[in-house]
Design a protein around this motif. Structure first.
Motif, PDB file in Angstrom:
ATOM      1  N   LEU A  97     -35.888  20.600  -9.247  1.00 59.75           N
ATOM      2  CA  LEU A  97     -36.735  19.780  -7.759  1.00 59.75           C
ATOM      3  C   LEU A  97     -36.962  18.678  -8.773  1.00 59.75           C
ATOM      4  CD1 LEU A  97     -39.689  19.915  -6.208  1.00 59.75           C
ATOM      5  CD2 LEU A  97     -40.751  21.273  -8.740  1.00 59.75           C
ATOM      6  N   ALA A  98     -37.083  18.336  -9.581  1.00 61.49           N
ATOM      7  CA  ALA A  98     -36.950  16.981 -10.395  1.00 61.49           C
ATOM      8  C   ALA A  98     -36.117  16.591  -9.734  1.00 61.49           C
ATOM      9  CB  ALA A  98     -36.924  16.810 -11.731  1.00 61.49           C
ATOM     10  N   GLU A  99     -34.866  16.078  -9.746  1.00 59.96           N
ATOM     11  CA  GLU A  99     -34.529  15.717  -9.169  1.00 59.96           C
ATOM     12  C   GLU A  99     -34.363  15.734  -7.533  1.00 59.96           C
ATOM     13  OE1 GLU A  99     -31.494  14.157  -9.576  1.00 59.96           O
ATOM     14  OE2 GLU A  99     -31.676  14.085 -12.293  1.00 59.96           O
ATOM     15  N   LEU A 100     -34.902  16.710  -6.844  1.00 58.44           N
ATOM     16  CA  LEU A 100     -35.420  16.735  -5.349  1.00 58.44           C
ATOM     17  C   LEU A 100     -36.413  15.025  -4.976  1.00 58.44           C
ATOM     18  CD1 LEU A 100     -34.491  17.896  -2.830  1.00 58.44           C
ATOM     19  CD2 LEU A 100     -36.503  19.351  -2.601  1.00 58.44           C
ATOM     20  N   LEU A 235     -41.402  18.391 -18.098  1.00 60.60           N
ATOM     21  CA  LEU A 235     -40.890  17.613 -17.455  1.00 60.60           C
ATOM     22  C   LEU A 235     -41.030  16.507 -16.246  1.00 60.60           C
ATOM     23  CD1 LEU A 235     -37.505  17.495 -17.112  1.00 60.60           C
ATOM     24  CD2 LEU A 235     -38.142  19.138 -15.320  1.00 60.60           C
ATOM     25  N   PHE A 236     -40.715  15.124 -16.402  1.00 63.06           N
ATOM     26  CA  PHE A 236     -40.990  14.243 -15.323  1.00 63.06           C
ATOM     27  C   PHE A 236     -39.826  13.982 -14.256  1.00 63.06           C
ATOM     28  CE2 PHE A 236     -44.458  13.220 -19.259  1.00 63.06           C
ATOM     29  CZ  PHE A 236     -45.333  13.350 -18.588  1.00 63.06           C
ATOM     30  N   SER A 237     -40.433  13.525 -13.352  1.00 60.44           N
ATOM     31  CA  SER A 237     -39.600  12.915 -12.016  1.00 60.44           C
ATOM     32  C   SER A 237     -39.151  11.622 -12.651  1.00 60.44           C
ATOM     33  CB  SER A 237     -40.485  12.225 -10.794  1.00 60.44           C
ATOM     34  OG  SER A 237     -41.481  11.932 -10.846  1.00 60.44           O
ATOM     35  N   ASN A 238     -38.401  10.603 -12.162  1.00 64.94           N
ATOM     36  CA  ASN A 238     -38.104   9.106 -12.383  1.00 64.94           C
ATOM     37  C   ASN A 238     -40.060   8.717 -11.910  1.00 64.94           C
ATOM     38  OD1 ASN A 238     -35.955   9.132 -12.269  1.00 64.94           O
ATOM     39  ND2 ASN A 238     -35.488   8.786 -10.896  1.00 64.94           N
ATOM     40  N   PRO A 239     -40.261   8.123 -12.241  1.00 61.15           N
ATOM     41  CA  PRO A 239     -41.365   6.923 -12.112  1.00 61.15           C
ATOM     42  C   PRO A 239     -41.944   6.309 -11.273  1.00 61.15           C
ATOM     43  CG  PRO A 239     -40.624   5.930 -14.669  1.00 61.15           C
ATOM     44  CD  PRO A 239     -38.880   6.619 -13.526  1.00 61.15           C
ATOM     45  N   TYR A 240     -42.891   6.723 -10.876  1.00 61.40           N
ATOM     46  CA  TYR A 240     -43.743   5.953  -9.604  1.00 61.40           C
ATOM     47  C   TYR A 240     -44.585   4.950  -8.913  1.00 61.40           C
ATOM     48  CZ  TYR A 240     -48.090   9.494  -9.810  1.00 61.40           C
ATOM     49  OH  TYR A 240     -48.667   9.981  -9.906  1.00 61.40           O
ATOM     50  N   PHE A 241     -45.114   4.849 -10.721  1.00 62.11           N
ATOM     51  CA  PHE A 241     -45.809   3.802 -10.671  1.00 62.11           C
ATOM     52  C   PHE A 241     -46.463   2.969 -11.905  1.00 62.11           C
ATOM     53  CE2 PHE A 241     -50.207   1.803 -10.687  1.00 62.11           C
ATOM     54  CZ  PHE A 241     -50.477   1.558  -9.225  1.00 62.11           C
ATOM     55  N   VAL A 242     -46.053   2.218 -11.763  1.00 61.23           N
ATOM     56  CA  VAL A 242     -46.719   1.343 -13.263  1.00 61.23           C
ATOM     57  C   VAL A 242     -47.907   0.940 -13.288  1.00 61.23           C
ATOM     58  CG1 VAL A 242     -45.542  -0.628 -14.662  1.00 61.23           C
ATOM     59  CG2 VAL A 242     -44.218   0.226 -13.230  1.00 61.23           C
TER      60      VAL A 242
END
Length: 286
Positions: A97-100, A235-242
């Motif tokens: 799911l994280a990769e998707l 588990l985290f996804s790639n960052p989506y906000f800084v």
């Protein structure tokens, strides 16, 4: 006997009075008092009521409150605060799911949808900045197989948890969730070919559910900063906000920088957030 009882009563009254003055006045002690609240909006309610003198919180939230709130605020950036990266969060078993989500996030950024959402909720005058995550997505992940193993398991629905007390990222309007995170999740779901069902949890309950890896939702979108400590159980996804932390104070406050915060200052933070961590590291224990 009566005189003796009277003396004892006088001593007891004096002792209680002394305790009330000395023992119950934490704010009279030297140092900064850190007051955790369960939600971001509660922090600003405490500031409006005079319970606290300032709020440490993510700068987009501070700016939003200054623009949309019912009383005049100033937003003070904290120059030495480290940048923070928000990620979608889920149980550690949800690697596919994280990769998707990573693949769909990259697509939403590439086609300009992310920039549109950013302009709508965060800053219409400046383009968004995201960390470089090139090569970190696996486009071979099959959306149908991932959706077949979601909480509802209907092959269609992503159940997404959020704490809707943190505008402009997520809040409630007319009984429905709105905000940057909400729009981004909906855009990602459209790329995946999924529908979205939002469920609402308070921040502390959200962290507990994620850490247990047995939550009744597929992932969370709630402006959660990726930290090494959280990544031990989440588990985290790639960052989506800084983002970065800032200090909110009333417009007439004498405080003009974080260095002006000193003895007797009462600062509100959302419990368990990186703002809470920053305040504790900066000013000491609560």
């Amino acid at each position: 006997m009566k005189k003796r009882l009277l003396m004892l009563s006088i001593v007891a009254v004096l002792a209680l009075a002394l305790f009330a003055v000395v023992g119950c006045s934490d704010d009279a002690d030297e140092g900064v008092t850190i007051r955790p609240y369960s939600g971001g909006q509660e922090c600003f309610l405490a500031l409006a009521s005079g319970e606290v003198d300032g709020v440490i919180i993510d700068i987009p939230v501070a700016v939003n409150q200054a623009a949309e709130g019912d009383f005049d605020l100033r937003t003070i950036p904290i120059p030495d605060a480290d940048p923070e990266y928000f990620g979608f969060s889920m149980g550690q078993s949800r690697t596919e799911l994280a990769e998707l989500l990573n693949v769909a996030l990259a697509e939403v950024v590439a086609d300009g949808t992310y920039a549109e959402i950013y302009a709508r909720w965060i800053d219409a005058d400046n383009p968004p900045t995201l960390p470089n995550v090139e090569g970190s997505t696996d486009a071979s992940v099959d959306a149908d197989s991932v959706l077949a193993n979601t909480v509802r398991g209907d092959g269609i629905t992503l159940t997404v948890a959020t704490d809707p007390t943190y505008p402009p990222f997520q809040s409630m309007e007319g009984g429905s969730p709105v905000g940057f995170d909400i729009d981004l999740v909906n855009a990602i779901a459209a790329h995946i070919g999924a529908e979205v069902e939002f469920v609402f949890l308070e921040w502390d309950a959200l962290l507990t559910a994620l850490s247990s890896d047995s939550q009744d939702f597929d992932f969370a979108a709630s402006a959660m900063t990726i930290t090494e400590e959280r990544a031990e159980t989440i588990l985290f996804s790639n960052p989506y906000f800084v983002s970065v932390q800032a200090l909110s104070v009333p417009a007439d406050s004498d405080v003009n920088s974080i260095d002006d915060v000193g003895d007797g200052f009462r600062v509100a933070v959302q419990n368990g957030t990186t703002g809470h961590i920053f305040a504790t590291e900066r000013f000491g224990a609560e």
